[in-house]
Structures are given as C-alpha cells and as structure tokens.
Design a protein around this motif. Structure first.
Motif, PDB file in Angstrom:
ATOM      1  N   HIS A  13      97.997  84.413  63.110  1.00 55.92           N
ATOM      2  CA  HIS A  13      98.120  83.343  64.099  1.00 55.92           C
ATOM      3  C   HIS A  13      97.950  83.918  65.508  1.00 55.92           C
ATOM      4  CE1 HIS A  13      99.245  79.514  65.720  1.00 55.92           C
ATOM      5  NE2 HIS A  13      99.867  80.201  66.663  1.00 55.92           N
ATOM      6  N   ASP A  65      93.888  73.739  59.326  1.00 63.05           N
ATOM      7  CA  ASP A  65      94.744  74.450  60.278  1.00 63.05           C
ATOM      8  C   ASP A  65      95.196  75.767  59.639  1.00 63.05           C
ATOM      9  OD1 ASP A  65      96.036  74.927  62.625  1.00 63.05           O
ATOM     10  OD2 ASP A  65      97.515  73.328  62.426  1.00 63.05           O
ATOM     11  N   ASP A  66      95.596  76.720  60.451  1.00 62.50           N
ATOM     12  CA  ASP A  66      96.014  77.992  59.848  1.00 62.50           C
ATOM     13  C   ASP A  66      97.358  77.859  59.124  1.00 62.50           C
ATOM     14  OD1 ASP A  66      97.330  77.730  62.296  1.00 62.50           O
ATOM     15  OD2 ASP A  66      97.364  79.876  62.708  1.00 62.50           O
ATOM     16  N   ILE A  67      98.283  77.102  59.723  1.00 64.41           N
ATOM     17  CA  ILE A  67      99.626  77.003  59.141  1.00 64.41           C
ATOM     18  C   ILE A  67     100.031  75.534  58.978  1.00 64.41           C
ATOM     19  CG2 ILE A  67     102.089  77.497  59.569  1.00 64.41           C
ATOM     20  CD1 ILE A  67     101.216  79.934  61.203  1.00 64.41           C
ATOM     21  N   SER A  91     103.680  74.046  58.507  1.00 59.75           N
ATOM     22  CA  SER A  91     105.091  74.403  58.361  1.00 59.75           C
ATOM     23  C   SER A  91     105.894  73.105  58.197  1.00 59.75           C
ATOM     24  CB  SER A  91     105.525  75.210  59.577  1.00 59.75           C
ATOM     25  OG  SER A  91     106.878  75.524  59.479  1.00 59.75           O
ATOM     26  N   SER A  92     106.335  72.511  59.303  1.00 60.17           N
ATOM     27  CA  SER A  92     107.072  71.235  59.186  1.00 60.17           C
ATOM     28  C   SER A  92     106.133  70.091  58.809  1.00 60.17           C
ATOM     29  CB  SER A  92     107.740  70.907  60.519  1.00 60.17           C
ATOM     30  OG  SER A  92     106.752  70.552  61.476  1.00 60.17           O
ATOM     31  N   GLY A  93     104.831  70.310  58.962  1.00 54.20           N
ATOM     32  CA  GLY A  93     103.845  69.263  58.656  1.00 54.20           C
ATOM     33  C   GLY A  93     103.596  68.328  59.832  1.00 54.20           C
ATOM     34  N   ARG A 148     103.770  84.054  66.269  1.00 53.32           N
ATOM     35  CA  ARG A 148     103.657  82.840  67.082  1.00 53.32           C
ATOM     36  C   ARG A 148     104.264  82.988  68.476  1.00 53.32           C
ATOM     37  NH1 ARG A 148     104.881  78.007  62.846  1.00 53.32           N
ATOM     38  NH2 ARG A 148     105.894  79.669  61.698  1.00 53.32           N
ATOM     39  N   THR A 196     102.174  68.698  62.760  1.00 53.78           N
ATOM     40  CA  THR A 196     100.812  68.735  63.317  1.00 53.78           C
ATOM     41  C   THR A 196      99.843  67.952  62.435  1.00 53.78           C
ATOM     42  OG1 THR A 196     101.277  70.900  64.275  1.00 53.78           O
ATOM     43  CG2 THR A 196      98.947  70.303  64.039  1.00 53.78           C
ATOM     44  N   LYS A 233      96.216  69.311  71.455  1.00 51.48           N
ATOM     45  CA  LYS A 233      97.601  69.191  70.962  1.00 51.48           C
ATOM     46  C   LYS A 233      98.603  69.536  72.061  1.00 51.48           C
ATOM     47  CE  LYS A 233      99.656  72.208  67.856  1.00 51.48           C
ATOM     48  NZ  LYS A 233      99.765  72.789  66.519  1.00 51.48           N
TER      49      LYS A 233
END
Ligand code: R5P
Length: 290
Positions: free
Chosen positions: A128, A219-221, A223-225, A96, A227, A192
């Motif tokens: 990514h 989405d590809d990832i 993580s924290s959610g 990233r 997005t 975004k």
C-alpha cells in the motif's frame, strides 16, 4: 532444485507449497510451538546452511504475533548459516500510516522499515503506497510484486466481457488501468475523501458511461468495506449490468464480505485466504524466487 528453500510461515499455509512447486524450490514448514505462557518456540525442520532462504508470510489476523514469528525466523536462518535470507510478504503490514497527522504520532511505515531491514530482500505483493510512491523509499530492501497480470488472467478465464474498470481513488488507478490496459478495456477513477477509518465519500471526477456494462471495481485493500460500498453506490446510479469488486488483499473486517456480497460479486487474490480468494498469485510470486 538449486539451493533455494521456501519456508512456510503461519500466515502462508494456504500458498507456500504452491509457490515452492512453481519456483522449483525445496519446501519446508516452520515449526511453531508455544510455551505455557504463550511465548513462541520456532524451529527450522530442514537444513538452511548455505541456502537461499525465502520465508513466505502474510500479515493478516494476528499481525503483531506474525511479525515476531517472522523476525525470529529471519534471524535464526542467518544464525544457522543461510547464504541469503529473503522475505516474501504476501500482505505487508503498517504501510498505511506514512505521515504524522497529530503531534507525537508514530509513522508506522518508517518504523516497520527499521525492523525488517536485516532481510536481504523483502518482496511485497502490491504494497500500500499512498503519499510515497516507491516501495524502496519506505522499505529500503523492498521489491514490489504486481498482481495485475493474475487479475487480468482471472477475468479472461471467467470470460467476463463488455467490462469497464473502476478504481475508487487515485492510488487504485495503477490496478484498475493496469488490468484494463492488459485486456484492452476502459477505466476510470473516483475521487475519495476519507472522514474517518470507517467513513469515506467518493465521487466521479468526469462523466463515464457505465450503462449495461460489467463494471469491475478494483482496490488494493478491502477492510471495513466502506470504500467499496460507497463506490458501488455511485456506480449503481449509472445503471451497469453487473458489478464485481476485486481486492488484492481481502482483509474483510467487520462482516464486510457479507455486506458486499449483497451488492456485487466479490473476489480477491489469495494473498490472504478467505471464501472468495480465488485469484491465485503463486505463479507471479514464484517468478521472483531466483
Ligand atoms: C486506502 O487508500 C486503500 O487503498 C483502501 O481503499 C482502503 O484501505 C479500504 O479500506 P476500507 O475497506 O476500510 O474502506
């Protein structure tokens, strides 16, 4: 069986055997023991001499430990006389950060290339990619494996109809549009803006009709959610029938799976194992093991 051997590393215990079976390769675990001070002691349990070795690893959880394990395994396979040493990275780390934002910062994607470049090939499931669009420009021996067909097959199998695919940002267009195209459905992306690692804002850049649709956000990832949660907020304003969130790599840090499940049906591929990693990508991966 040929002369290829699939070696299961610690992040791939949920999938390495399946990949070996699908690719008709020999399978073995990598033995990993610890010394009292926690240093690693790894050992190949089958002969790898003159064989094509495929280490299967997924870099989640204790990522840095897994990097050391994978490097030791790769070097050891070479030392034991393997013909080729390849890495199958189901989820590959440190991609990233592809730019120096503040003076003195490490560009991790550039440095991670150096330490993995002794492999003959590094196959990566949907790496990514942000500012640099081609994996070969970051990881010199890198080759991309796409999960688009596996996701489309899953949606077909679940018989989800009347769908509209959404990508939360420009990069996710390749998956949202990719899956939509395979299924003959429509897609759109949002714009975004990231304010911090946990705070993002998203907005549609054109009018889309989502009323009574089964909206599938890909989405590809996750993580924290952040997005996905912001995207769900925008999608909800357009009165869809049901919302699905699909991640290729479901990291689900900070209780994000629980938060997302209150808002949508959540599914991910099994590059990282979890309660919702129901999209199997082992067949897609096996196609690359030649
Ligand atoms: C970033 O551009 C990625 O494609 C994902 O959107 C991002 O990593 C998701 O992270 P989070 O769940 O923390 O918002």
């Amino acid at each position: 069986m040929g002369n290829k051997i699939i070696i299961e590393c610690s992040g791939a215990t949920h999938i390495a055997k399946k990949i070996a079976r699908s690719s008709k390769g020999e399978y073995s675990k990598l033995e990993l023991k610890r010394f009292p001070d926690k240093e690693m002691d790894i050992r190949f349990l089958k002969n790898v001499k003159r064989k094509k070795v495929f280490l299967v690893q997924s870099f989640y959880g204790n990522i840095n430990e897994k990097i050391v394990e994978t490097l030791f395994a790769g070097y050891t396979a070479k030392d034991l006389g393997a013909k080729k040493v390849n890495l199958i990275a189901l989820h590959f780390p440190y991609l990233r950060k592809d730019k120096r934002f503040k003076p003195g910062e490490c560009i991790s994607s550039k440095e991670i290339n150096k330490i993995f470049s002794f492999f003959d090939k590094v196959f990566i499931v949907d790496p990514h990619l942000h500012r640099i669009k081609k994996i070969r420009k970051i990881i010199k021996v890198g080759k991309r494996i796409s999960s688009v067909s596996a996701i489309a097959n899953y949606i077909k199998k679940k018989n989800i109809k009347n769908t509209f695919f959404i990508g939360p940002d420009i990069e996710s267009n390749q998956w949202a549009k990719g899956v939509a195209d395979l299924l003959g459905e429509k897609s759109a992306i949002l714009r975004k803006k990231r304010h911090s690692s946990r705070k993002v804002r998203v907005k549609f850049n054109r009018k889309v009709d989502l009323k009574d649709k089964n909206v599938i956000i890909i989405d590809d990832i996750i993580s924290s959610g952040g997005t996905m949660l912001e995207t769900i907020k925008e999608v909800k304003k357009l009165k869809p029938k049901k919302i699905y969130c699909i991640a290729i790599h479901g990291i689900f840090s900070e209780n994000s799976l629980k938060k997302l499940k209150k808002q949508a049906v959540v599914v991910s591929t099994n590059t990282i194992p979890s309660r919702v990693s129901n999209i199997d990508i082992s067949m897609e991966v096996a196609k690359f093991l030649k």
